[in-house]
Design an enzyme around this catalytic site. Structure first.
Site, PDB file in Angstrom:
ATOM      1  N   MET A  30       0.838  -1.198   0.000  1.00  0.00           N
ATOM      2  CA  MET A  30       0.000   0.000   0.000  1.00  0.00           C
ATOM      3  C   MET A  30       0.875   1.250   0.000  1.00  0.00           C
ATOM      4  O   MET A  30       0.393   2.356   0.240  1.00  0.00           O
ATOM      5  CB  MET A  30      -0.943  -0.003   1.205  1.00  0.00           C
ATOM      6  CG  MET A  30      -1.920  -1.188   1.154  1.00  0.00           C
ATOM      7  SD  MET A  30      -3.444  -0.899   2.040  1.00  0.00           S
ATOM      8  CE  MET A  30      -2.853  -0.699   3.703  1.00  0.00           C
ATOM      9  N   HIS A  34       8.887   1.320   3.497  1.00  0.00           N
ATOM     10  CA  HIS A  34       9.915   1.312   4.539  1.00  0.00           C
ATOM     11  C   HIS A  34      10.777   0.067   4.343  1.00  0.00           C
ATOM     12  O   HIS A  34      10.575  -0.697   3.384  1.00  0.00           O
ATOM     13  CB  HIS A  34       9.271   1.349   5.931  1.00  0.00           C
ATOM     14  CG  HIS A  34       8.218   0.292   6.147  1.00  0.00           C
ATOM     15  ND1 HIS A  34       8.522  -1.049   6.202  1.00  0.00           N
ATOM     16  CD2 HIS A  34       6.866   0.381   6.291  1.00  0.00           C
ATOM     17  CE1 HIS A  34       7.416  -1.735   6.390  1.00  0.00           C
ATOM     18  NE2 HIS A  34       6.387  -0.897   6.439  1.00  0.00           N
ATOM     19  N   GLY A  36      10.873  -2.751   5.725  1.00  0.00           N
ATOM     20  CA  GLY A  36      10.152  -4.025   5.683  1.00  0.00           C
ATOM     21  C   GLY A  36       9.736  -4.342   4.254  1.00  0.00           C
ATOM     22  O   GLY A  36       9.936  -5.466   3.755  1.00  0.00           O
ATOM     23  N   HIS A  37       9.169  -3.340   3.570  1.00  0.00           N
ATOM     24  CA  HIS A  37       8.800  -3.531   2.159  1.00  0.00           C
ATOM     25  C   HIS A  37      10.045  -3.809   1.312  1.00  0.00           C
ATOM     26  O   HIS A  37      10.029  -4.667   0.421  1.00  0.00           O
ATOM     27  CB  HIS A  37       8.151  -2.265   1.596  1.00  0.00           C
ATOM     28  CG  HIS A  37       6.859  -1.853   2.242  1.00  0.00           C
ATOM     29  ND1 HIS A  37       6.708  -0.665   2.905  1.00  0.00           N
ATOM     30  CD2 HIS A  37       5.652  -2.464   2.303  1.00  0.00           C
ATOM     31  CE1 HIS A  37       5.469  -0.547   3.350  1.00  0.00           C
ATOM     32  NE2 HIS A  37       4.806  -1.633   3.003  1.00  0.00           N
ATOM     33  N   GLY A 147       4.944 -10.321   3.802  1.00  0.00           N
ATOM     34  CA  GLY A 147       5.641 -10.253   5.087  1.00  0.00           C
ATOM     35  C   GLY A 147       4.907 -11.008   6.183  1.00  0.00           C
ATOM     36  O   GLY A 147       3.677 -10.997   6.235  1.00  0.00           O
ATOM     37  N   LYS A 149       4.889 -10.009   9.083  1.00  0.00           N
ATOM     38  CA  LYS A 149       4.315  -8.958   9.951  1.00  0.00           C
ATOM     39  C   LYS A 149       2.791  -9.085   9.952  1.00  0.00           C
ATOM     40  O   LYS A 149       2.137  -8.938  10.971  1.00  0.00           O
ATOM     41  CB  LYS A 149       4.764  -7.596   9.421  1.00  0.00           C
ATOM     42  CG  LYS A 149       3.908  -6.423   9.796  1.00  0.00           C
ATOM     43  CD  LYS A 149       4.368  -5.835  11.093  1.00  0.00           C
ATOM     44  CE  LYS A 149       3.445  -4.770  11.655  1.00  0.00           C
ATOM     45  NZ  LYS A 149       2.655  -4.028  10.717  1.00  0.00           N
ATOM     46  N   ASP A 150       2.233  -9.349   8.761  1.00  0.00           N
ATOM     47  CA  ASP A 150       0.788  -9.569   8.621  1.00  0.00           C
ATOM     48  C   ASP A 150       0.578 -11.078   8.472  1.00  0.00           C
ATOM     49  O   ASP A 150       0.237 -11.572   7.398  1.00  0.00           O
ATOM     50  CB  ASP A 150       0.266  -8.796   7.407  1.00  0.00           C
ATOM     51  CG  ASP A 150       0.539  -7.318   7.529  1.00  0.00           C
ATOM     52  OD1 ASP A 150      -0.279  -6.619   8.132  1.00  0.00           O
ATOM     53  OD2 ASP A 150       1.601  -6.861   7.059  1.00  0.00           O
ATOM     54  N   SER A 185       6.186  -0.349  10.157  1.00  0.00           N
ATOM     55  CA  SER A 185       4.835  -0.252   9.610  1.00  0.00           C
ATOM     56  C   SER A 185       4.630   1.157   9.094  1.00  0.00           C
ATOM     57  O   SER A 185       5.120   2.118   9.705  1.00  0.00           O
ATOM     58  CB  SER A 185       3.814  -0.538  10.720  1.00  0.00           C
ATOM     59  OG  SER A 185       2.528  -0.101  10.329  1.00  0.00           O
TER      60      SER A 185
HETATM   61  P1  AMP Z   1       1.452  -2.969   3.431  1.00  0.00           P
HETATM   62  O1  AMP Z   1       1.988  -1.900   2.544  1.00  0.00           O
HETATM   63  O2  AMP Z   1       1.426  -2.596   4.882  1.00  0.00           O
HETATM   64  O3  AMP Z   1       0.151  -3.540   2.922  1.00  0.00           O
HETATM   65  O4  AMP Z   1       2.494  -4.166   3.365  1.00  0.00           O
HETATM   66  C1  AMP Z   1       2.887  -4.729   2.148  1.00  0.00           C
HETATM   67  C2  AMP Z   1       3.685  -5.970   2.414  1.00  0.00           C
HETATM   68  O5  AMP Z   1       4.814  -5.656   3.213  1.00  0.00           O
HETATM   69  C3  AMP Z   1       2.890  -7.038   3.185  1.00  0.00           C
HETATM   70  O6  AMP Z   1       3.208  -8.330   2.677  1.00  0.00           O
HETATM   71  C4  AMP Z   1       3.382  -6.855   4.593  1.00  0.00           C
HETATM   72  O7  AMP Z   1       3.277  -8.014   5.380  1.00  0.00           O
HETATM   73  C5  AMP Z   1       4.839  -6.496   4.338  1.00  0.00           C
HETATM   74  N1  AMP Z   1       5.393  -5.795   5.495  1.00  0.00           N
HETATM   75  C6  AMP Z   1       4.910  -4.681   6.094  1.00  0.00           C
HETATM   76  N2  AMP Z   1       5.653  -4.343   7.166  1.00  0.00           N
HETATM   77  C7  AMP Z   1       6.634  -5.297   7.256  1.00  0.00           C
HETATM   78  C8  AMP Z   1       7.720  -5.527   8.160  1.00  0.00           C
HETATM   79  N3  AMP Z   1       7.962  -4.722   9.192  1.00  0.00           N
HETATM   80  N4  AMP Z   1       8.501  -6.589   7.936  1.00  0.00           N
HETATM   81  C9  AMP Z   1       8.275  -7.429   6.898  1.00  0.00           C
HETATM   82  N5  AMP Z   1       7.275  -7.272   6.014  1.00  0.00           N
HETATM   83  C10 AMP Z   1       6.465  -6.209   6.186  1.00  0.00           C
END
Ligand code: AMP
Length: 282
Positions: A30, A34, A36-37, A147, A149-150, A185
Site C-alpha cells: 500500500m 519502509h 520491511g517492504h 511479510g 508482519k501480517d 509499519s
Molecule cells: P502494506 O503496505 O502494509 O500492505 O504491506 C505490504 C507488504 O509488506 C505485506 O506483505 C506486509 O506483510 C509487508 N510488510 C509490512 N511491514 C513489514 C515488516 N515490518 N517486515 C516485513 N514485512 C512487512
C-alpha cells in the site's frame, strides 16, 4: 523503471514478459515504503528475472471509520526507493481503475480469517483477498512475496492460492524491526514521540512471553496474562487482542505442543498496531 497505471497495460506487459520466458516476482504494497517492504523487494530481485511491485491503498480492506483517508501516501518518494532496489515496474492504479462503478465481485476465505484481526475488522480480509486476486490476474506473477508482519494475511493468501488454484509460489519473509524492536509499519508514521516510545510495549510483551515459554511455560492463558500485564502498564496502550493460536489453522489453543503463533493488536492512542511471534522451542 516503468510506472503503469492501467490494468490492461500491466497485463500486456506481463503477458509479453512471460512469453519471453521470464519469471515475474511480485510484491503487493500500500506504499509509503519502509525497510520491511524493501526486504520483500530484495527477495523478489533474487527470485525473479523481473520485479513488479504494486502501490495501491485498497479501500475495500478498510472498514467504516478506519484510516483509509489518512493512510500515508508518497508515490514520488516510493518511486525513488523502488528504483534503488531495482524494481522494474511499479503498478499504481487509481481506485476507479481497480473498482469501476459497476464492480460487484469479492473473494472470501473462510475459517482462517475468522479469528484474530477478523474479529475486530470483519470485512478486512475479504478486501485483501479480493484485491490480491485481482492483482495476481493483472500482474501475472509466478512468485509473490508477503511479510510475516501480517501473519494472518499471509496464511489467508496461501489458503486462497491453494483453494482457487492460482499457479503462484507464495513466499513469506520475516518481520523487519526498528533498532529498538518496533515492527516497521507505514502506520508508525501516525505516532507522536510519546506514543512511539509507548509502542514498544508490543514487542516487549512478545519478548516476555517468549522468555517464559522458553523457560517451560506452555499454558497459553498464563503467557497471555503476562503479556497483558506489560501492555496494561502502559497508559497510552489499549489491547484489541492478544492470542496464541495454531500456526496454520489460527485456532486458539490452550497449551503449546511444539509451535504456536502469538499475535496481538494494540491501540496506541488512535493508532492500531499489530505484531506477532512464532513460539517454538529452541
Ligand atoms: P502494506 O503496505 O502494509 O500492505 O504491506 C505490504 C507488504 O509488506 C505485506 O506483505 C506486509 O506483510 C509487508 N510488510 C509490512 N511491514 C513489514 C515488516 N515490518 N517486515 C516485513 N514485512 C512487512
Amino acid at each position: 523503471m516503468l510506472t503503469i497505471q492501467s490494468c490492461k497495460e500491466m497485463q500486456a506487459w506481463a503477458q509479453k514478459t512471460r512469453e519471453s520466458g521470464k519469471i515475474i516476482a511480485f510484491v503487493p504494497t500500500m506504499g509509503f515504503l519502509h525497510k520491511g517492504h524493501l526486504a520483500l523487494m530484495e527477495e523478489g530481485k533474487k527470485r525473479g528475472d523481473v520485479l513488479v511491485i504494486s502501490i495501491f491503498v485498497n479501500p475495500t480492506q478498510f472498514g467504516v471509520g478506519e484510516d483509509y483517508e489518512e493512510y500515508p501516501r508518497d508515490l514520488e518518494g516510493d518511486k525513488k526507493k523502488a528504483e534503488k532496489v531495482g524494481v522494474d515496474v511499479i503498478f499504481a492504479p487509481s481506485v476507479k481503475e481497480m473498482y469501476p462503478p459497476d464492480y460487484q465481485t469479492f473473494v472470501q476465505v473462510e475459517k482462517v480469517t475468522q479469528n484474530l484481526c477478523g474479529i475486530s475488522r470483519p470485512t478486512h480480509f475479504r478486501g485483501v483477498t479480493t484485491v490480491v486476486a485481482k492483482l495476481f490476474n493483472i500482474v501475472k506473477p509466478q512468485i509473490a512475496i508477503f511479510g510475516e508482519k501480517d501473519y494472518q494475511q499471509l496464511i489467508t493468501i496461501r489458503q486462497m492460492v491453494k483453494d482457487l488454484n492460482f499457479d503462484i509460489e507464495i513466499v513469506g519473509m520475516p518481520i523487519v524491526r526498528e533498532d529498538d524492536g518496533l515492527a516497521m509499519s507505514s502506520r508508525n508514521n501516525y505516532l507522536t514521540p510519546k506514543e512511539r516510545k509507548a509502542a514498544l510495549c508490543l514487542v516487549n510483551s512478545l519478548n516476555q512471553a517468549e522468555k517464559l515459554f522458553q523457560n517451560g511455560e506452555v499454558r497459553t492463558e498464563k503467557l497471555i496474562q503476562e503479556a497483558e500485564k506489560i501492555i496494561n502498564a502502559q497508559p497510552l496502550a489499549k489491547i484489541d487482542y492478544i492470542k496464541i493460536c495454531h500456526p496454520e489453522t489460527l485456532e486458539d489453543i490452550d497449551t503449546i505442543d511444539s509451535k504456536a503463533l502469538m499475535a496481538l493488536a494494540v491501540r496506541i492512542g488512535n493508532t492500531r498496531l499489530i505484531d506477532n511471534r512464532i513460539l517454538k522451542r529452541f
